[in-house]
Design a protein around this motif. Structure first.
Motif, mmCIF file in Angstrom:
data_model
loop_
_atom_site.group_PDB
_atom_site.id
_atom_site.type_symbol
_atom_site.label_atom_id
_atom_site.label_comp_id
_atom_site.label_asym_id
_atom_site.label_seq_id
_atom_site.Cartn_x
_atom_site.Cartn_y
_atom_site.Cartn_z
ATOM 1 N N PRO A 1 -5.343 -0.248 4.844
ATOM 2 C CA PRO A 1 -4.250 -1.231 4.884
ATOM 3 C C PRO A 1 -4.252 -1.967 6.229
ATOM 4 O O PRO A 1 -4.657 -1.412 7.250
ATOM 5 N N MET B 1 -10.266 -5.293 -2.725
ATOM 6 C CA MET B 1 -9.320 -4.791 -1.722
ATOM 7 C C MET B 1 -10.071 -4.179 -0.541
ATOM 8 O O MET B 1 -11.181 -3.674 -0.685
ATOM 9 N N ALA C 1 0.819 -1.213 0.000
ATOM 10 C CA ALA C 1 0.000 0.000 0.000
ATOM 11 C C ALA C 1 0.852 1.262 0.000
ATOM 12 O O ALA C 1 0.371 2.335 -0.364
ATOM 13 N N VAL D 1 -4.860 1.029 -4.799
ATOM 14 C CA VAL D 1 -3.537 0.468 -5.081
ATOM 15 C C VAL D 1 -3.528 -0.172 -6.470
ATOM 16 O O VAL D 1 -4.525 -0.724 -6.926
ATOM 17 N N CYS E 1 -6.657 1.140 0.245
ATOM 18 C CA CYS E 1 -6.092 0.044 -0.547
ATOM 19 C C CYS E 1 -6.848 -0.217 -1.844
ATOM 20 O O CYS E 1 -6.322 -0.840 -2.751
#
Length: 142
Positions: free
Chosen positions: A123, A119, A88, A97, A94
């Motif tokens: 994170p 996701m 990340a 990402v 996230c």
């Protein structure tokens, strides 16, 4: 729901205003005696690479709108986890990402998941995992 998103369940029909595509797609249920909405999976691709997981023709999955997790049978869960894990860095969400697309091929339909679909928003802290150490175990086909 998240960020003001509302949830809804419809019995006996659909609310077409909530559909992403103009028509519903149907897949036959396998082994209904187990009480799951289990469907045949013809192939799984991550980042365009087809995994060996479904090449023997016995691959199947349970459709469950009550969870946001993908359950992968052992030992394939290790490979899938490695292919989908992304650093990340300084990103606080996230879902933003740079990660691969996931394609789940069903009879007559390919489900395509972008990183924002699979996701987590935040994170994970160092040492925290949401995966199972044993993978998912499915009943044998009769």
């Amino acid at each position: 729901g998240e960020e003001g998103e509302e949830s809804e369940i419809a019995f006996g029909g659909v609310d077409t205003r909530r559909m992403l595509e103009p028509a519903l797609s149907w897949a036959p249920v396998m082994m209904p005696e187990h009480g799951h909405w289990m469907v045949q999976i013809l192939a799984i691709r991550i980042g365009g690479k087809e995994l060996d997981l479904c090449k023997d023709g016995t691959c199947r999955g349970v459709v469950d709108t009550g969870t946001s997790h993908l359950g992968i049978p052992a030992p394939a869960d290790v490979e899938v986890g490695q292919l989908l894990t992304a650093d990340a860095g300084d990103v606080f969400d996230c879902r933003l990402v740079d990660a691969p697309e996931v394609e789940i091929v069903l009879p007559g339909k390919t489900l395509t998941l972008q990183p924002h679909n699979y996701m987590r928003r935040l994170p994970l802290r160092e040492g925290v995992s949401v995966s199972s150490s044993n993978g998912v175990h499915m009943p044998a086909q009769d």
